[in-house]
Design a protein around this motif. Sequence first.
Motif, PDB file in Angstrom:
ATOM      1  N   SER A   1       0.988  -1.260   0.173  1.00 23.94           N
ATOM      2  CA  SER A   1      -0.057   0.083  -0.034  1.00 23.94           C
ATOM      3  C   SER A   1       0.874   1.327   0.003  1.00 23.94           C
ATOM      4  CB  SER A   1      -0.960  -0.095   1.153  1.00 23.94           C
ATOM      5  OG  SER A   1      -0.077  -0.026   2.376  1.00 23.94           O
ATOM      6  N   GLU A   2       2.250   1.071  -0.040  1.00 21.27           N
ATOM      7  CA  GLU A   2       2.939   2.057  -0.283  1.00 21.27           C
ATOM      8  C   GLU A   2       3.812   2.152  -1.435  1.00 21.27           C
ATOM      9  OE1 GLU A   2       5.286   2.601   3.460  1.00 21.27           O
ATOM     10  OE2 GLU A   2       3.710   1.338   4.520  1.00 21.27           O
ATOM     11  N   SER A   3       4.551   3.227  -1.835  1.00 19.91           N
ATOM     12  CA  SER A   3       5.096   3.201  -3.069  1.00 19.91           C
ATOM     13  C   SER A   3       6.449   3.994  -3.086  1.00 19.91           C
ATOM     14  CB  SER A   3       4.335   3.505  -4.256  1.00 19.91           C
ATOM     15  OG  SER A   3       5.103   3.347  -5.461  1.00 19.91           O
ATOM     16  N   ASP A   4       7.520   3.120  -2.716  1.00 22.04           N
ATOM     17  CA  ASP A   4       8.962   3.513  -3.338  1.00 22.04           C
ATOM     18  C   ASP A   4       9.589   2.528  -3.617  1.00 22.04           C
ATOM     19  OD1 ASP A   4      10.315   2.396  -0.687  1.00 22.04           O
ATOM     20  OD2 ASP A   4       9.114   4.213   0.370  1.00 22.04           O
TER      21      ASP A   4
ATOM     22  N   LYS B   1      10.700  -0.129  -0.835  1.00 16.98           N
ATOM     23  CA  LYS B   1       9.262  -0.955  -0.227  1.00 16.98           C
ATOM     24  C   LYS B   1       8.989  -1.824  -1.353  1.00 16.98           C
ATOM     25  CE  LYS B   1       6.004  -1.372   2.718  1.00 16.98           C
ATOM     26  NZ  LYS B   1       6.477  -1.851   3.964  1.00 16.98           N
TER      27      LYS B   1
END
Length: 144
Positions: free
Chosen positions: A37-40, A43
């Motif tokens: 559910s996160e984006s980098d 991750k």
Amino acid sequence: MLASPTLLASLAHADPAKQGAAPDKPFAEHFIVLQLSESDSKKERLVLSVASNVLKAYGPDKVAVEVVAFGPGIDLLREQNEHRALVDSLVSQGVRFAVCGNTLDTIERETGRRPALNPHAIEVQVGVGHMLELAERGFTIVRP
């Protein structure tokens, strides 16, 4: 939010094979869904690394792995993502990648167009709802 004791008890006794947890993986003994559910880049790489390590530990026939991306996490499944080759490699080993249709709809409303996605991405209506359905079928949810 904590799961109710009743839900935990039912999940603890769930038999994925009887519930049809992964019809495309008839010999699977382990079932895992990875939440993104996160984006980098860090991750994304972590989630892909966990999927790869689980396949190595149990063998691709003995484990069913699904990555569910929603919110900013859908960036992993954009067509031009830097990790595209690794996603494609994991798909060839049986890992499934689901992308939240609600997130895609929101992006389309805000930008006027739907993002171009990796063709292996499977659109589901609600990412979190899809994870819930998988959990009810015996999958363990992991949030790396």
